[in-house]
Design a protein around this motif. Structure first.
Motif, mmCIF file in Angstrom:
data_model
loop_
_atom_site.group_PDB
_atom_site.id
_atom_site.type_symbol
_atom_site.label_atom_id
_atom_site.label_comp_id
_atom_site.label_asym_id
_atom_site.label_seq_id
_atom_site.Cartn_x
_atom_site.Cartn_y
_atom_site.Cartn_z
ATOM 1 N N ALA A 198 22.915 37.889 48.245
ATOM 2 C CA ALA A 198 24.139 37.434 47.568
ATOM 3 C C ALA A 198 25.382 38.059 48.210
ATOM 4 O O ALA A 198 26.317 38.480 47.530
ATOM 5 C CB ALA A 198 24.081 37.763 46.083
ATOM 6 N N GLY A 199 25.355 38.132 49.505
ATOM 7 C CA GLY A 199 26.514 38.657 50.224
ATOM 8 C C GLY A 199 26.585 40.173 50.259
ATOM 9 O O GLY A 199 27.477 40.740 50.900
ATOM 10 N N ALA A 224 16.466 33.619 51.204
ATOM 11 C CA ALA A 224 17.329 32.826 52.082
ATOM 12 C C ALA A 224 18.777 33.251 51.886
ATOM 13 O O ALA A 224 19.086 34.053 50.991
ATOM 14 C CB ALA A 224 17.166 31.349 51.741
ATOM 15 N N ALA A 225 19.628 32.683 52.733
ATOM 16 C CA ALA A 225 21.056 33.026 52.639
ATOM 17 C C ALA A 225 21.632 32.625 51.286
ATOM 18 O O ALA A 225 22.571 33.240 50.790
ATOM 19 C CB ALA A 225 21.812 32.333 53.762
ATOM 20 N N GLY A 226 21.042 31.606 50.697
ATOM 21 C CA GLY A 226 21.570 31.118 49.422
ATOM 22 C C GLY A 226 20.989 31.829 48.212
ATOM 23 O O GLY A 226 21.295 31.448 47.074
ATOM 24 N N SER A 227 20.173 32.849 48.421
ATOM 25 C CA SER A 227 19.556 33.535 47.275
ATOM 26 C C SER A 227 20.595 34.366 46.523
ATOM 27 O O SER A 227 21.307 35.178 47.121
ATOM 28 C CB SER A 227 18.435 34.458 47.763
ATOM 29 O OG SER A 227 17.428 33.696 48.365
ATOM 30 N N THR A 228 20.620 34.182 45.226
ATOM 31 C CA THR A 228 21.536 34.957 44.402
ATOM 32 C C THR A 228 20.820 36.219 43.901
ATOM 33 O O THR A 228 19.617 36.372 44.100
ATOM 34 C CB THR A 228 21.997 34.130 43.191
ATOM 35 O OG1 THR A 228 20.832 33.794 42.422
ATOM 36 C CG2 THR A 228 22.683 32.846 43.621
ATOM 37 N N GLU A 229 21.578 37.082 43.237
ATOM 38 C CA GLU A 229 20.979 38.319 42.718
ATOM 39 C C GLU A 229 19.873 37.979 41.720
ATOM 40 O O GLU A 229 18.792 38.576 41.745
ATOM 41 C CB GLU A 229 22.029 39.176 41.991
ATOM 42 C CG GLU A 229 23.334 39.389 42.738
ATOM 43 C CD GLU A 229 24.355 38.309 42.443
ATOM 44 O OE1 GLU A 229 23.963 37.194 42.035
ATOM 45 O OE2 GLU A 229 25.556 38.565 42.628
ATOM 46 N N GLN A 230 20.171 37.004 40.858
ATOM 47 C CA GLN A 230 19.191 36.642 39.839
ATOM 48 C C GLN A 230 17.952 35.983 40.454
ATOM 49 O O GLN A 230 16.833 36.204 40.006
ATOM 50 C CB GLN A 230 19.832 35.696 38.815
ATOM 51 C CG GLN A 230 20.832 36.445 37.932
ATOM 52 C CD GLN A 230 21.855 35.511 37.328
ATOM 53 O OE1 GLN A 230 22.509 34.748 38.043
ATOM 54 N NE2 GLN A 230 22.005 35.574 36.020
ATOM 55 N N HIS A 231 18.191 35.214 41.512
ATOM 56 C CA HIS A 231 17.071 34.592 42.206
ATOM 57 C C HIS A 231 16.181 35.662 42.835
ATOM 58 O O HIS A 231 14.949 35.584 42.791
ATOM 59 C CB HIS A 231 17.596 33.633 43.278
ATOM 60 C CG HIS A 231 16.511 33.006 44.100
ATOM 61 N ND1 HIS A 231 16.198 33.445 45.358
ATOM 62 C CD2 HIS A 231 15.645 32.015 43.824
ATOM 63 C CE1 HIS A 231 15.184 32.732 45.828
ATOM 64 N NE2 HIS A 231 14.832 31.848 44.913
ATOM 65 N N ARG A 278 14.165 37.231 40.065
ATOM 66 C CA ARG A 278 13.078 36.348 39.627
ATOM 67 C C ARG A 278 11.942 36.309 40.655
ATOM 68 O O ARG A 278 10.765 36.325 40.302
ATOM 69 C CB ARG A 278 13.618 34.921 39.416
ATOM 70 C CG ARG A 278 14.320 34.711 38.094
ATOM 71 C CD ARG A 278 14.422 33.224 37.773
ATOM 72 N NE ARG A 278 15.116 32.495 38.827
ATOM 73 C CZ ARG A 278 16.434 32.314 38.870
ATOM 74 N NH1 ARG A 278 17.188 32.820 37.922
ATOM 75 N NH2 ARG A 278 16.981 31.636 39.841
ATOM 76 N N VAL A 286 26.069 41.375 37.319
ATOM 77 C CA VAL A 286 26.523 39.995 37.128
ATOM 78 C C VAL A 286 27.712 39.976 36.174
ATOM 79 O O VAL A 286 28.703 39.260 36.398
ATOM 80 C CB VAL A 286 25.349 39.133 36.597
ATOM 81 C CG1 VAL A 286 25.847 37.832 36.008
ATOM 82 C CG2 VAL A 286 24.364 38.842 37.717
ATOM 83 N N ARG A 287 27.629 40.771 35.112
ATOM 84 C CA ARG A 287 28.731 40.819 34.148
ATOM 85 C C ARG A 287 29.991 41.375 34.829
ATOM 86 O O ARG A 287 31.099 40.889 34.626
ATOM 87 C CB ARG A 287 28.323 41.707 32.957
ATOM 88 C CG ARG A 287 29.114 41.426 31.712
ATOM 89 C CD ARG A 287 28.443 41.886 30.438
ATOM 90 N NE ARG A 287 28.231 43.322 30.370
ATOM 91 C CZ ARG A 287 27.037 43.915 30.364
ATOM 92 N NH1 ARG A 287 25.937 43.188 30.471
ATOM 93 N NH2 ARG A 287 26.911 45.213 30.278
#
Lengths: 503, 323
Positions: free
Chosen positions: A388-389, A438-445, A448, A471-472
């Motif tokens: 996530a960057g 992947a590059a598009g994976s977020t923290e939540q992803h 999970r 996230v908050r």
């Protein structure tokens, strides 16, 4: 046989020009030949069709197809006379049936039935009246290279026959009133008696066109081959010269000699003297069948295009390499004398290796498309560098995480503190439990994925509140309190299941 | 009925609605979630799936749980636009023209097998969806909010159908794929029918309303206050813009898709009980928002790719936002 009576110009042609001649013959005599076809085949076809309907089976109709060489005999007999200005009547054809139809018929209906050169070979039996060893000798002579393309003719006409047959069937289908609710797929796959009868009738109607055409083309190929081999065009020329001048002894003898060439059935009808010269005829057949007669040699040679034009220019090393490669590959006699030679075997080996490689590659591609990958490969995930960057590489993290977090909290920079905590958590967890991200994976992803693949390991359990807090902070712009950050850090360090950098 | 006044109440109510729907529609949690998001976001839904998976039941349940009017139209090749919208007819008693309202005058409209009707009839319905009003004999009739069209398509039997044009597909907020329930859910469903817990027919009598139209409108209004960070919004835009220049796609999504993605992302966050949108919310709704708005290139189709696989690849490649 009086060649000068031939209604077509007898000249050496290419096989396809000969087929053109056959097509012209069919066009000129279409109606008489179709009539002959109908006269000889209609009754047998109807009877076999009726029998097939009674049996509810295709076999009687297959029998009709199998007897095609027999149905073609009257057509060839008619063409062979018509070409020399004698159009036989149906009555004559029926009367002479035994003479022209029986020679070689048994062979053509048994072991030679599937011969692709049928249209060409029939003339050897039927027109030349060859028997026994003579047939083999004539086959040898007439099938010498270059090819007469009789096999290709059969293949092409077979396809034309099929296309026309299905076309006619489709036309019939389109003309059936819609009230009959005819389903095309049923039509093909559920064969009732009526459907068999209609389909067979369509095919029979097509044969009315293609069979006379096929016989005419085969006959034209036969005539062409003999013109090439026996110089019929020269013979005709000599005959014309002989007619213009007063015939002398030499010309007459030459003419008689040429006319005596095997073409027995019409020949006997023309000149009785040929019978007296049977010995010479036999001699000629043997001569033609001999190995030394018009020896043909097939040679394959690879050459550079426009080789002569490029002689003045200096070839590049790449061109020189390939030129040497092919030159030596072509020249088997010099294989040992030239150091650069590559034998044909090696070329073939390379070719087959390439071919096998391509086939293997295609198979693997297909296998991967359908999801078959054989043995399950052990997944060696590369540890991701960013999530996530967020940079989670080891070198990007501070040496003392506690101090760095405390410093950020001291500066009331909760976002930086949380970012550090999340980065170090992810770095350590992903080092311990590598997963593909992947590059598009977020923290939540990421969370999970870790939970799905590694369950609720202690570190992963602690990661959940860290991700929620991050996230908050990040997306709701509601940073958690400094105490909460310290508590999360403490929880994280309490787990201590992996080393925290200098922590 | 009480209406939610805060985001927390709205999230709780949305969760309650979802829960009640899942009681009836077994094994279709994802479908229920997506339809609920579309309903709250004020969009329409195109549902694709084979017959017998509970599409009609879903709409009837929605009507019951939200106390909304429900109508169903079976689209057929001979269906006329006036069969959908209504028409003016001459009343001999009053000697005046009387408006006969069509089935589109409702709140939840199930347009079953929409691609079976010709383009003219499809267009009549799509105009209703866009304008939320119906004009008969020059007189415009506004439709009662909330209004939602759930159109269905059967992916198998495509013979004699009229595929919806791209511009018309764009009017649907979501395209929802409804698939067979998994083994466990199907077992549970069959057991519930056998022991009489639920009936095999489309029985929604056991459902009780969770709220009404006004409650739903309140949730919709509150969803507008869900915070969406600039980076997250940018992420949504980057996803949509990438579809316009992505290998395997010949046509990408329109700006309407960007709006839909942001709007749906907000509602997704609300349903999840949050008052802010995360990049994950955008990812969750990206597929239903985009799958009917993109067009595969010929190469991709030949290779056997689907919009799902291409979108999956796209979502992996578009970098997640950072703070």
């Amino acid at each position: 046989m009086e060649l000068e009576k031939a209604s077509a110009r007898l000249a050496p042609r290419s096989p396809w020009q000969a087929v053109d001649l056959g097509t012209q013959m069919f066009r000129r005599w279409a109606w008489p030949t179709v009539r002959i076809w109908l006269a000889f085949t209609l009754l047998p076809f109807v009877l076999l069709l009726a029998y097939a309907s009674m049996l509810e089976s295709w076999w009687p109709l297959v029998l009709f197809w199998w007897f095609k060489p027999m149905w073609e005999r009257p057509l060839l007999a008619w063409y062979s006379h018509a070409l020399f200005a004698e159009e036989l009547t149906l009555k004559t054809l029926f009367k002479r049936w035994k003479q022209y139809a029986l020679p070689g018929l048994f062979a053509q209906l048994t072991w030679r039935r599937l011969s692709p050169s049928r249209s060409f070979n029939t003339a050897i039996w039927q027109l030349e009246g060859a028997r026994g060893d003579q047939v083999s000798q004539r086959h040898q002579v007439l099938h010498r290279a270059p090819s007469n393309r009789a096999g290709m003719l059969t293949l092409v006409l077979f396809h034309i026959e099929q296309f026309m047959g299905y076309g006619l069937l489709a036309l019939f289908y389109t003309l059936v009133p819609w009230q009959f609710n005819l389903e095309l797929s049923d039509w093909f796959f559920e064969q009732s008696v009526l459907q068999t009868a209609i389909a067979s009738s369509c095919l029979y109607l097509v044969l009315c066109i293609t069979e006379p055409l096929y016989v005419a083309c085969g006959f034209a190929l036969y005539l062409n081959k003999r013109t090439w081999l026996e110089g019929w065009d020269l013979q005709l020329g000599l005959t014309r010269i002989g007619k213009r001048r007063k015939p002398n002894g030499i010309a007459a003898a030459l003419l008689i000699g040429m006319l005596a060439l095997p073409f027995s059935e019409p020949a006997t009808a023309v000149d009785h003297r040929v019978e007296d010269m049977h010995a010479e005829q036999q001699q000629i057949i043997e001569l033609l069948a001999g190995e030394d007669y018009m020896p043909f040699e097939t040679r394959t040679q690879r050459e550079w295009k426009d080789q002569d034009n490029d002689e003045g220019e200096e070839a590049s090393w790449w061109e020189a390499f390939w030129k040497a490669f092919f030159d030596r590959a072509n020249d088997n006699t010099s294989t040992n004398s030239k150091p650069f030679s590559i034998p044909d075997n090696l070329i073939w080996a390379v070719f087959w290796a390439l071919f096998a490689g391509i086939v293997l590659w295609l198979l693997m591609k297909v296998a991967s498309q359908v999801g078959f990958t054989g043995r399950t490969r052990k997944q060696n995930h590369v540890i991701p560098t960013h999530v996530a960057g967020l940079d989670i590489r080891q070198q990007s993290l501070p040496d003392d995480i506690n101090a760095a977090v405390e410093n950020a909290l001291h500066d009331t920079d909760i976002r930086t503190a949380m970012s550090l905590l999340l980065r170090v958590s992810l770095a350590t967890l992903l080092r311990e439990y590598p997963v593909a991200l992947a590059a598009g994976s977020t923290e939540q992803h990421c969370l999970r994925t870790l939970q799905r693949q590694h369950g609720k390991a202690p570190g992963i359990e602690v990661l959940q509140p860290v991700v929620n807090a991050w996230v908050r902070t990040a997306w709701a712009h509601r940073p958690v309190s400094a105490d909460e950050v310290r508590e999360l850090l403490a929880q994280w360090q309490a787990v201590r299941f992996v080393e925290v950098p200098n922590g | 009925m009480s209406q939610p006044t805060t985001l927390q109440e709205a999230a709780a109510l949305a969760s309650e609605i979802e829960q009640r729907l899942n009681q009836v529609l077994i094994g279709q949690q994802q479908v229920v979630r997506e339809v609920l998001i579309a309903l709250i976001a004020g969009g329409h839904v195109l549902i694709e799936g084979v017959p017998g998976l509970g599409k009609t039941l879903l709409v009837r349940s929605l009507g019951k749980v939200l106390e909304l009017d429900f109508n169903r139209i079976q689209f057929t090749p001979d269906l006329m636009p006036t069969d959908v919208t209504g028409h003016a007819m001459y009343d001999q008693k009053t000697e005046q023209f009387r408006i006969r309202r069509g089935p589109a005058f409702t709140q939840l409209l199930l347009a079953d097998e929409i691609n079976r009707a010709p383009a003219k009839t499809q267009a009549a319905l799509l105009e209703v969806m866009q304008e939320r009003q119906i004009t008969i004999e020059g007189k415009a009739f506004s439709l009662k909010e909330p209004y939602m069209v759930l159109a269905t398509q059967n992916p198998l039997d495509q013979e004699g159908t009229y595929p919806l044009p791209e511009a018309e597909l764009d009017r649907f907020l979501f395209k929802v794929m409804i698939d067979y329930p998994d083994h466990g859910d199907e077992t549970r469903l069959v057991n519930m029918v056998l022991d009489g817990t639920i009936r095999a027919s489309l029985d929604v009598e056991s459902l009780t309303p969770a709220t009404d139209g006004a409650g739903l409108m309140a949730i919709r209004t509150l969803s507008d206050s869900v915070l969406i960070d600039g980076e997250v919004l940018d992420y949504a835009l980057r996803i949509v813009r990438t579809t316009r220049d992505f290998s395997g796609l010949s046509h990408g999504a329109s700006p309407r898709a960007s709006i839909a993605l942001a709007r749906a992302g907000r509602v997704q966050a609300l349903v999840e009980g949050r008052d802010f949108v995360t990049p994950d919310d955008i990812q969750q709704v990206a597929r239903p928002v985009l799958r009917h708005r993109i067009q595969l290139s010929a190469d991709a189709e030949i290779e056997g790719q689907t919009p799902e696989t291409v979108l999956g690849r796209l979502l992996e490649q578009v970098e997640a936002p950072r703070q």
